[in-house]
Design a protein around this motif. Sequence first.
Motif, short mmCIF file in Angstrom:
data_model
loop_
_atom_site.label_atom_id
_atom_site.label_comp_id
_atom_site.label_asym_id
_atom_site.label_seq_id
_atom_site.Cartn_x
_atom_site.Cartn_y
_atom_site.Cartn_z
N CYS A 292 -12.11 -115.60 34.76
CA CYS A 292 -12.00 -114.14 34.85
C CYS A 292 -12.77 -113.44 33.74
O CYS A 292 -12.45 -112.32 33.35
N ILE A 293 -13.79 -114.10 33.24
CA ILE A 293 -14.52 -113.59 32.09
C ILE A 293 -15.28 -112.30 32.42
O ILE A 293 -15.55 -111.49 31.54
N TYR B 223 -5.54 -123.53 31.26
CA TYR B 223 -5.47 -122.16 30.74
C TYR B 223 -6.85 -121.70 30.27
O TYR B 223 -7.27 -120.57 30.54
N GLN B 224 -7.55 -122.54 29.55
CA GLN B 224 -8.88 -122.17 29.06
C GLN B 224 -9.86 -121.96 30.22
O GLN B 224 -10.70 -121.06 30.17
N ILE C 231 -4.73 -112.39 32.44
CA ILE C 231 -4.62 -113.10 31.17
C ILE C 231 -4.12 -112.12 30.10
O ILE C 231 -4.72 -111.07 29.88
N ILE D 226 -15.18 -117.76 24.87
CA ILE D 226 -13.75 -117.68 24.59
C ILE D 226 -13.55 -117.68 23.08
O ILE D 226 -14.16 -118.48 22.37
N ILE E 118 -9.36 -112.35 23.44
CA ILE E 118 -9.66 -113.75 23.72
C ILE E 118 -11.12 -113.95 24.13
O ILE E 118 -11.74 -114.95 23.79
N ILE E 119 -11.66 -112.97 24.85
CA ILE E 119 -13.02 -113.09 25.36
C ILE E 119 -13.98 -112.27 24.51
O ILE E 119 -13.73 -111.12 24.19
N ILE F 62 0.11 -115.35 30.75
CA ILE F 62 -0.40 -114.51 31.83
C ILE F 62 0.76 -113.67 32.36
O ILE F 62 1.92 -114.00 32.15
N PHE G 137 -6.24 -110.30 26.82
CA PHE G 137 -7.57 -110.74 27.23
C PHE G 137 -8.67 -110.21 26.31
O PHE G 137 -9.61 -110.92 25.96
N CYS H 38 -9.29 -118.61 31.74
CA CYS H 38 -9.93 -117.56 30.92
C CYS H 38 -11.40 -117.42 31.30
O CYS H 38 -11.93 -116.30 31.41
N GLY I 272 -10.18 -110.03 32.65
CA GLY I 272 -8.97 -110.83 32.55
C GLY I 272 -8.18 -110.94 33.84
O GLY I 272 -7.13 -111.58 33.87
#
Length: 309
Positions: A45-46, A38-39, A103, A10, A109-110, A93, A106, A42, A50
Amino acid sequence: MATGRKFYWIKLKKDFMDGDTVDFLMAQKNGAQYVVLYQMLCLMCINTDGKLSRQIGEVIIPFDVDKIQRDCKYFSRDTITIALGLFKRLGLIYEQSGGIMIISDFENIIGSETDYAKQKRLQRQGGQEHGNLADSSADNVHTNVPGLSIQRKSIEKEIRERDKRLDKEKDKEEDENIITVSGETVCQTDVRLVVDAWNELQGYGIKPVSKLSSNSKRYQSLTARIKQYNTAGILSAIEKIKHSDFLQGKNKHGWTITFDWFVLPNNFPKVFEGNYDNPEKNAHAGRQSQLDYLLNSIKEDEESDQNGD
């Protein structure tokens, strides 16, 4: 040796934790749980770009509250339900057709990287360290060029002035977003979240809120309930209305809950504590008389409020 395996992580910037969104979540009763949840979403759905869903054969199944609770383990159903509602309204989201939650932002974030790419990156970094030493020497030479230091100071001054101007504008926006009520403060964001959630009840036959001025009785009552029960508590009570036939007008008198009735101090706790929840399927026949009693109580409350005005 590189194996071709892919690793994920993340990427949360510092301003995410210091920003208004997390600040708002942390101000709620279970705010720390919401941020952790929330984290964890994330991470869930990595590998699905997302999307909070799973695929079995050709069928895509959206995650629901029960699935999230099984996977995350540490949170109650109520906490997850309220958190998901807040995440949607705060833009963390959004929901796609078919009920699939995604997310937001996304791709930023990832992060991901194969072990081979990591190996090459470390090799490049090792080579750059030697080059940086030479670049540093070159910078020292250029700083002595006549006029360059003056130009640099001028640029730095412009940057400082710009930052001060932006800070003042941000402070002004924050001041405008706060309304003083009886010596205390309530953020307009909280009010807007509650009103938006209430207006979603229109699909259940409940009249929406079209006007909410700061000097009205309904506004004063709402801000008082927010200070008493927190925004998450108000949203939780609104969620209960969606599952209450009685409050939706499915009673022999056709009475339907209104926003003005909902936010009054004697009425809100009854909804919040589940007094109007749908009865169990195997409830005894005397339940109807209890509903009649509640309806009579409501009428008495309304008459009392009118006489009080």
